[in-house]
Enzyme design. Structure first.
Site, PDB file in Angstrom:
ATOM      1  N   LYS A  95       0.808  -1.226   0.000  1.00  0.00           N
ATOM      2  CA  LYS A  95       0.000   0.000   0.000  1.00  0.00           C
ATOM      3  C   LYS A  95       0.837   1.270   0.000  1.00  0.00           C
ATOM      4  O   LYS A  95       0.404   2.302  -0.503  1.00  0.00           O
ATOM      5  CB  LYS A  95      -0.961  -0.014   1.190  1.00  0.00           C
ATOM      6  CG  LYS A  95      -2.094  -1.005   0.997  1.00  0.00           C
ATOM      7  CD  LYS A  95      -3.219  -0.793   1.980  1.00  0.00           C
ATOM      8  CE  LYS A  95      -4.463  -1.544   1.568  1.00  0.00           C
ATOM      9  NZ  LYS A  95      -4.310  -3.018   1.698  1.00  0.00           N
ATOM     10  N   GLU A 155     -10.790   6.375   2.265  1.00  0.00           N
ATOM     11  CA  GLU A 155     -11.708   5.394   2.836  1.00  0.00           C
ATOM     12  C   GLU A 155     -10.867   4.263   3.412  1.00  0.00           C
ATOM     13  O   GLU A 155      -9.754   4.024   2.959  1.00  0.00           O
ATOM     14  CB  GLU A 155     -12.620   4.830   1.740  1.00  0.00           C
ATOM     15  CG  GLU A 155     -12.013   3.689   0.890  1.00  0.00           C
ATOM     16  CD  GLU A 155     -10.839   4.089   0.002  1.00  0.00           C
ATOM     17  OE1 GLU A 155     -10.629   5.291  -0.220  1.00  0.00           O
ATOM     18  OE2 GLU A 155     -10.098   3.177  -0.454  1.00  0.00           O
ATOM     19  N   SER A 197       1.746  -9.844  -0.669  1.00  0.00           N
ATOM     20  CA  SER A 197       1.333  -8.438  -0.585  1.00  0.00           C
ATOM     21  C   SER A 197       1.627  -7.799   0.764  1.00  0.00           C
ATOM     22  O   SER A 197       1.786  -6.586   0.856  1.00  0.00           O
ATOM     23  CB  SER A 197      -0.152  -8.310  -0.913  1.00  0.00           C
ATOM     24  OG  SER A 197      -0.927  -9.141  -0.060  1.00  0.00           O
TER      25      SER A 197
END
Ligand code: PLP
Length: 401
Positions: free
Chosen positions: A100, A122, A386
């Site tokens: 991220k 969000e 990830s």
């Protein structure tokens, strides 16, 4: 230029154009009031992405702050157990523990270039909220994170993390009080504050240009991985490239490095309880046309899995397109398979994966054991890990007790 105009064949994962279409998916289905903000953002991103100074600042920040490049790791013990050669792209080693950071640093730099001083985001499980708050702290920007009230209770520790990083968390009490309502609130905030505010959207979803921006910002994962694999594999590419899919950003970034440049098979793995490709049908949500989990009346269904980070009821529009044209295939993993894979990687390689990432691994384990055509004995399989599993250890402990 299109192929018909005499240029090269259009890239499979190329520029989606002014309309932001990926085949019949994507687009910009937003109220009139949001169109100028989307257009301004698209123009700013096009200019920034073509500007070497912007690209240099992004890469040097991702290197010195984000921990890039992340390595590709050979997994000898896991490979022996499965009979295939497993390589992991280690986004778990990036700052904040997942891919991220690539997206939020890129969007924060873009926002700053646009003269914006405030970020809104969000978040569902809290991970994108924490990442956005991280980037906001780094660049001294104000930050408001919208989070469904249900999620703020479930993820109290992440609320505290965001507050530590200087962000304000606003609980969303509309609708089902979860992620899809938080997206709507963030869009609403952005319309009203666009003068000074950038909406830092967390995955390859939403109205154009977001699916394209986020894929391009995550492309670093796939571009690095391809180079690293070529070194490890003597100039060859992996037979199969696998990544988990929530909204689809780590998968899109990974696939972008391989879709046009190689013939590697691409596999996205969704949570069985939130499988927008397996169980969804095309529709419009959050400004995009894509595959969505919905009932017969078109009501959006709540996704549910062991892994809060994969609980999005849709999938990025480019994934729907990659499936439609046959360039990628989408599979699912069950909670039980994910728990097994989580333990298997921990035990065989000393790497505790995020539960999200364990979905990708779980499919590889099943496919290798079942003799799936794509994962034949001796095949080389690259899996994007990830994120790291520290955040999930307490939950897994309870589930295994
Ligand atoms: C957020 C997250 C995901 C899901 O998001 P995508 O956009 O599908 O990549 C997957 N893994 C980890 C570790 C995450 O934090």
């Amino acid at each position: 230029m299109t192929a018909a105009e005499g240029g090269a064949a259009p890239a499979i994962m190329g520029d989606p154009g002014a309309a932001g279409r990926f085949g019949e998916f994507g687009g910009r289905f937003v109220p009139e009031s949001l169109v100028p903000a989307c257009m301004e953002l698209e123009a700013a991103f096009r200019a920034a992405w073509a500007d070497p100074a912007f690209r240099d600042e992004l890469s040097s920040t991702l290197a010195s702050y984000g921990g890039r490049p992340t390595p590709v790791t050979e997994c000898p013990r896991l490979s022996a157990e499965l009979g295939v050669r497993v390589l992991l792209k280690r986004e778990d080693l990036a700052h904040t523990g997942s891919h991220k950071i690539n997206n939020v640093v890129g969007q924060a730099l873009l926002a700053r270039r646009m003269g914006k001083t405030r970020l809104v985001a969000e978040t569902g499980a809290g991970q994108h909220g924490v990442a956005t708050a991280t980037a906001a702290a780094r660049y001294g920007m104000a930050c408001v994170v919208y989070m469904g009230e249900v999620d703020t209770a479930r993820q109290a520790l992440n609320v505290f993390r965001m507050e530590l990083l200087g962000a304000e968390v606003r609980p969303v009490t509309s609708g089902s009080r979860t992620l899809k309502d938080a997206v709507n609130e963030a869009l609403r905030d952005w319309v009203a504050t666009v003068e000074d505010t950038h909406y830092c959207l967390g995955s390859v979803m939403g109205p154009h240009p977001y699916p394209w921006i986020v894929r391009e910002l995550q492309r670093v994962v796939g571009d690095e991985a391809r180079e690293q694999c070529r070194v490890l594999l003597g100039g060859a590419d992996p037979d199969v490239v696998v990544a988990c899919v929530g909204g689809g950003s780590n998968a899109a970034g990974t696939f972008a490095g391989f879709a046009d440049a190689t013939t590697s098979a691409l596999v996205g793995v969704e949570a069985a309880g939130g499988a927008a490709m397996a169980n969804g049908i095309p529709g419009v949500l959050h400004g995009m046309r894509s595959n969505l989990m919905q009932d017969e009346a078109g009501q959006i269904l709540e996704a549910e899995s062991i892994s809060a980070g994969l609980d999005y009821p849709g999938i990025g529009p480019e994934h729907a397109h990659l499936a439609a044209v046959g360039r990628a295939r989408y599979e699912t993993a069950t909670d039980a398979e994910v728990l097994d894979a989580f333990q298997l990687l921990s035990r065989t390689e000393g790497i505790i994966p995020a539960l999200e990432s364990a979905h990708a691994l779980a499919w590889v384990v099943r496919a290798a054991r079942a003799g799936d055509d794509m994962v034949r004995p001796g095949a080389t399989v690259l899996i994007t890990l990830s994120g790291r599993g520290d955040k999930d250890v307490a939950q897994v402990r309870e589930l295994l007790a």
